[in-house]
Design an enzyme around this catalytic site. Sequence first.
Site, PDB file in Angstrom:
ATOM      1  N   GLY A 188      -1.519   7.616  -7.115  1.00 37.33           N
ATOM      2  CA  GLY A 188      -1.125   8.434  -7.991  1.00 37.33           C
ATOM      3  C   GLY A 188       0.240   9.287  -7.567  1.00 37.33           C
ATOM      4  O   GLY A 188       0.745   8.850  -6.680  1.00 37.33           O
ATOM      5  N   ALA A 189       0.481  10.504  -8.348  1.00 38.47           N
ATOM      6  CA  ALA A 189       1.828  11.049  -8.124  1.00 38.47           C
ATOM      7  C   ALA A 189       3.018   9.978  -8.443  1.00 38.47           C
ATOM      8  O   ALA A 189       3.692   9.852  -7.411  1.00 38.47           O
ATOM      9  CB  ALA A 189       1.669  11.668  -6.612  1.00 38.47           C
ATOM     10  N   HIS A 196       6.780   3.535  -7.996  1.00 33.18           N
ATOM     11  CA  HIS A 196       5.804   2.884  -8.582  1.00 33.18           C
ATOM     12  C   HIS A 196       5.997   2.421  -9.958  1.00 33.18           C
ATOM     13  O   HIS A 196       5.522   1.340 -10.288  1.00 33.18           O
ATOM     14  CB  HIS A 196       4.704   4.089  -8.674  1.00 33.18           C
ATOM     15  N   GLN A 223       1.803  -2.757   5.323  1.00 36.25           N
ATOM     16  CA  GLN A 223       0.885  -2.906   4.347  1.00 36.25           C
ATOM     17  C   GLN A 223       0.746  -4.243   3.472  1.00 36.25           C
ATOM     18  O   GLN A 223      -0.372  -4.843   3.330  1.00 36.25           O
ATOM     19  CB  GLN A 223       0.529  -1.667   3.526  1.00 36.25           C
ATOM     20  N   SER A 270       5.621   9.831  -2.538  1.00 39.23           N
ATOM     21  CA  SER A 270       4.924  10.992  -2.989  1.00 39.23           C
ATOM     22  C   SER A 270       4.889  12.162  -2.114  1.00 39.23           C
ATOM     23  O   SER A 270       4.667  12.955  -2.702  1.00 39.23           O
ATOM     24  CB  SER A 270       3.457  10.595  -3.314  1.00 39.23           C
TER      25      SER A 270
HETATM   26  P1  AMP Z   1       0.778   4.753  -2.871  1.00 42.33           P
HETATM   27  O1  AMP Z   1       0.852   5.209  -4.067  1.00 42.33           O
HETATM   28  O2  AMP Z   1       1.790   5.489  -1.862  1.00 42.33           O
HETATM   29  O3  AMP Z   1      -0.406   4.006  -2.278  1.00 42.33           O
HETATM   30  O4  AMP Z   1       1.794   3.456  -3.355  1.00 42.33           O
HETATM   31  C1  AMP Z   1       1.514   2.364  -4.426  1.00 42.33           C
HETATM   32  C2  AMP Z   1       2.218   1.251  -4.362  1.00 42.33           C
HETATM   33  O5  AMP Z   1       3.593   1.549  -4.401  1.00 42.33           O
HETATM   34  C3  AMP Z   1       2.394   0.633  -2.891  1.00 42.33           C
HETATM   35  O6  AMP Z   1       2.543  -1.000  -2.834  1.00 42.33           O
HETATM   36  C4  AMP Z   1       3.692   1.139  -2.476  1.00 42.33           C
HETATM   37  O7  AMP Z   1       4.314   0.027  -1.500  1.00 42.33           O
HETATM   38  C5  AMP Z   1       4.432   1.183  -3.706  1.00 42.33           C
HETATM   39  N1  AMP Z   1       5.745   2.010  -3.517  1.00 42.33           N
HETATM   40  C6  AMP Z   1       5.746   3.300  -2.952  1.00 42.33           C
HETATM   41  N2  AMP Z   1       6.827   3.929  -2.812  1.00 42.33           N
HETATM   42  C7  AMP Z   1       7.709   2.841  -3.066  1.00 42.33           C
HETATM   43  C8  AMP Z   1       9.204   2.830  -3.315  1.00 42.33           C
HETATM   44  N3  AMP Z   1      10.008   3.750  -2.851  1.00 42.33           N
HETATM   45  N4  AMP Z   1       9.704   1.570  -3.707  1.00 42.33           N
HETATM   46  C9  AMP Z   1       8.971   0.519  -4.158  1.00 42.33           C
HETATM   47  N5  AMP Z   1       7.685   0.758  -3.881  1.00 42.33           N
HETATM   48  C10 AMP Z   1       6.985   1.769  -3.657  1.00 42.33           C
END
Ligand code: AMP
Length: 292
Positions: free
Chosen positions: A31-32, A37, A152, A185
């Site tokens: 989220g956020a 995303h 990851q 986030s």
């Molecule tokens: P999170 O909500 O931080 O767990 O991220 C969810 C997904 O969004 C993960 O696959 C992250 O790698 C991707 N993500 C987060 N920030 C970015 C970004 N700046 N650019 C591309 N993908 C992102």
Amino acid sequence: MHILHHPVEFAQHCNSIRALAQAVTFVPTMGALHRGHAELIGQACARGRCMVSIFVNPTQFNSIQDLQRYPTTLDADRSLCERLGVDAIFTPDAEALYPFPSPGHVSVTGLDSLWEGAHRPGHFQGVTTVLAKLFHLVGPCTAFFGRKDFQQWRVVQRMVDEFFFPVALEAVPCVRDLDGLALSSRNHRLTERNRQQAQAIPRALGAVAQAYTLGERRADELRRTLSSTLEGSGLSVEYAALVDPATLVPAQSQVDQPVALVAATAGSVRLIDNCWLGVDDASGLVTLATGH
Ligand code: AMP
């Protein structure tokens, strides 16, 4: 757009879509939601009926403060998903995903003990455990991950390959702000001063990408460029490494398309970023490095 809370209801929904011979795509998030995303979700919507999970997974946090400080913006997330054409959001309670008091876990060995794994013990086990649960609920699908979290992505790919999950992974390049900082986030917690300090990260990645573009292939030289740009920035650097993109072990002597990985703290905000040299479009970074 469907809003689903119960695991069984979510699994049934995904099955009903496949029963119509339609493709299911999946974007797991905490989220956020921001433009990073949105990029993943946009691509997932273009490829099938898109499921987005929003779940702040407690088992992947190393500190209770970090978990408690994690932002939640559910109303805004919901509107963004609706605008992007998401089919369903899955937002379970922690008790729904972790129904037993001493929960089991899924882990992959090797890749998960380096870099982020070394600095955040147990982090990847939390990630792979929750994703194993989510992948079982979603079933056969294409799942979208950000290359912002390079390690990851590699760890999850290993889990998928090792445990035969019927999931195809797509890795989407990192989305950055105008100043080069990778969207995260956690960025909203940066003070103005911290943000300025944090800009040393894209500057360092830009410098190393530029050196690589100009033909530098000596690992030590590229490593020196990375570290020297971070020095004196006021950041507390946890690691700044040049690694093999498949094994994530430090690159040796002459390199071909290595990944520069950085983890550093600005104020109290921990940031990670990377650049896959020779693969990522580094224009957002190099612009900074040359000062234009
Ligand atoms: P999170 O909500 O931080 O767990 O991220 C969810 C997904 O969004 C993960 O696959 C992250 O790698 C991707 N993500 C987060 N920030 C970015 C970004 N700046 N650019 C591309 N993908 C992102």
